[in-house]
Write an enzyme that holds these catalytic residues in place. Sequence first.
Site, mmCIF file in Angstrom:
data_model
loop_
_atom_site.group_PDB
_atom_site.id
_atom_site.type_symbol
_atom_site.label_atom_id
_atom_site.label_comp_id
_atom_site.label_asym_id
_atom_site.label_seq_id
_atom_site.Cartn_x
_atom_site.Cartn_y
_atom_site.Cartn_z
ATOM 1 N N TRP A 41 0.889 -1.158 0.136
ATOM 2 C CA TRP A 41 0.110 0.079 0.120
ATOM 3 C C TRP A 41 0.890 1.228 -0.102
ATOM 4 C CZ3 TRP A 41 -5.258 1.700 0.194
ATOM 5 C CH2 TRP A 41 -5.396 3.177 0.769
ATOM 6 N N MET A 42 0.531 2.135 -0.852
ATOM 7 C CA MET A 42 1.050 3.585 -0.620
ATOM 8 C C MET A 42 -0.008 4.623 -0.885
ATOM 9 S SD MET A 42 3.459 5.436 -3.585
ATOM 10 C CE MET A 42 2.337 5.579 -4.992
ATOM 11 N N ASN A 43 0.034 5.857 0.090
ATOM 12 C CA ASN A 43 -0.839 6.756 -0.119
ATOM 13 C C ASN A 43 0.022 8.217 -0.478
ATOM 14 O OD1 ASN A 43 -0.976 5.884 2.724
ATOM 15 N ND2 ASN A 43 -1.987 7.855 3.021
ATOM 16 N N ASP A 44 -0.503 9.133 0.389
ATOM 17 C CA ASP A 44 0.064 10.619 0.006
ATOM 18 C C ASP A 44 1.754 10.593 -0.297
ATOM 19 O OD1 ASP A 44 -2.100 10.623 1.489
ATOM 20 O OD2 ASP A 44 -1.132 11.833 3.081
ATOM 21 N N GLN A 60 3.709 7.767 2.244
ATOM 22 C CA GLN A 60 3.086 6.901 2.966
ATOM 23 C C GLN A 60 3.176 5.603 2.481
ATOM 24 O OE1 GLN A 60 1.076 8.302 6.301
ATOM 25 N NE2 GLN A 60 3.173 9.201 5.796
ATOM 26 N N PHE A 103 2.993 9.626 9.841
ATOM 27 C CA PHE A 103 2.021 10.415 8.804
ATOM 28 C C PHE A 103 2.769 11.298 8.243
ATOM 29 C CE2 PHE A 103 -2.497 9.384 10.793
ATOM 30 C CZ PHE A 103 -2.155 7.992 10.657
ATOM 31 N N ARG A 158 -2.694 17.514 11.893
ATOM 32 C CA ARG A 158 -1.700 16.733 11.100
ATOM 33 C C ARG A 158 -1.268 17.324 9.960
ATOM 34 N NH1 ARG A 158 -6.436 13.361 10.958
ATOM 35 N NH2 ARG A 158 -7.034 13.124 8.911
ATOM 36 N N ASP A 159 -0.098 16.797 9.283
ATOM 37 C CA ASP A 159 0.236 16.803 8.011
ATOM 38 C C ASP A 159 0.866 18.484 7.858
ATOM 39 O OD1 ASP A 159 -1.055 14.641 7.504
ATOM 40 O OD2 ASP A 159 -2.978 15.368 6.761
HETATM 41 C C1 FRU Z 1 -4.215 11.540 3.867
HETATM 42 C C2 FRU Z 1 -3.946 11.140 5.082
HETATM 43 C C3 FRU Z 1 -3.372 12.252 5.887
HETATM 44 C C4 FRU Z 1 -2.408 11.437 6.892
HETATM 45 C C5 FRU Z 1 -2.247 10.093 6.005
HETATM 46 C C6 FRU Z 1 -2.033 8.997 6.686
HETATM 47 O O1 FRU Z 1 -4.515 10.758 2.785
HETATM 48 O O2 FRU Z 1 -5.056 10.623 5.942
HETATM 49 O O3 FRU Z 1 -4.083 13.411 6.703
HETATM 50 O O4 FRU Z 1 -1.398 12.001 7.452
HETATM 51 O O5 FRU Z 1 -2.956 9.959 5.278
HETATM 52 O O6 FRU Z 1 -1.570 7.808 6.259
#
Ligand code: FRU
Length: 434
Positions: A41-44, A60, A103, A158-159
């Site tokens: 899995w990959m996100n941001d 992420q 995060f 966050r972020d």
């Molecule tokens: C956005 C998010 C961020 C958080 C991260 C966690 O996609 O929910 O707010 O830092 O992904 O994976």
Amino acid sequence: MASTVDRMNRRTFLTGIAAIASASPDDPHFPRYHFRPPKNWMNDPNGLIYWNGEYHMFYQYNPNAAYWGDMHWGHAVSTDLMHWKPLPLALYPDKPYDKDGVFSGCAVVHDGVPTLVYTGTNPERQCVATTSNNLREFHKIDQNPVISAPPMEVTGFRDPCLWKEGDEWLMALGGGFPDVGGAVLLYSSKDLVSWRYLHPLCQGKNSKTGHNWECPNFFPLGDRHVLLVSAEPFQKVLYFIGRYENRRFTPESEGVFDAGGSLYAPQTFLDKDGRRTLIGWLTEPRSKEESVKAGWSGVQSLPRVLTLRKDRTLGVEPHPNVRTVREPWSKRGAQVEFEATTAKADLYLGSEVLPIEYAGGSLTVANRSAPMKLAAGEPLRLNVFVDHSVVEIFANGRVAMALRVYPAKTGPVRLDAPGAKVTAYQVPNTVEYD
Ligand code: FRU
């Protein structure tokens, strides 16, 4: 010295690279010129930065499954934003203050040292890691967490997104006020360690712009400032263009950034030539079960360049380096860029067809529409990128839409635009997996 957990994770990750080198040619949906790690899995995108001749992209990442959880920061480098080489994971959830997840966050250069600023969980709190050896080594600082709790009750905390004003760092943090709406909190610091809460940089309304803003990104563009936020519960990226005065941001216009339904949590940074460059996470429409079966989920968008147009609307185009990799078309494969000047076209992707049409002040792709006003007599200029399950469509430097498509039957990829000239290019693999 890496801990046992670090070493295990590193091994899992590198095994993943080896596995995909032989397995992925059989997966017709796996993208080849958009970055993603070999598996899981990959996100941001996180910590985008140009440093010492290299672009770094962190992201992420769950090293152990193709679904969200156990967040780490993955890491890749590139010299041109197109050819990416995965590197060992950068940040592990290995401290008491980030054990439930490392995060999203950003990268800045403080006192000459590239430094990562991220959110540790749980609860959400802000943390700092310095780097050495050209961002190959990472050191979480002893003073972590540098912001341990929000100044009031919030829906998220966050972020971090940082920028410098004189000798001060400013930090925009995503969140919201319960029963009011999404908001960005503003902090300042001289040393990245001691932070002072100032006030909300900007604040929205529950009913209109969502209850929680994730991943704020705030930057000057032309003679205005732009704020991008990823709004919950809509799962949409909103942009605001406006004035930044006395450390408060007042939007003058707003809209949805990328109405394709896939792009989320984008981050911008300045490329080596000072272009405001954006990369965003392209989410999957597939179920968790399908992702687990495939062994991967999530991909990063092509790099895009943002500008403020003369009429103070947002301009968006593929980064010029995207064009440097394309090759003459040889009628093979699902890695294509099409160029066409036409108000109507059909994109064939094996058993799927996506109708594309400009009419009535909107660009519509399948069932997704983005407002777009062409001047009288101005033709629609399309750039359509297909990379297996990824489709990115750009129009007239004004609209970008990313979609994910999983045709049941893969087959020829073609753009039909009756009466118009369509130019096709082939795009090679750009991610180095071993
Ligand atoms: C956005 C998010 C961020 C958080 C991260 C966690 O996609 O929910 O707010 O830092 O992904 O994976």
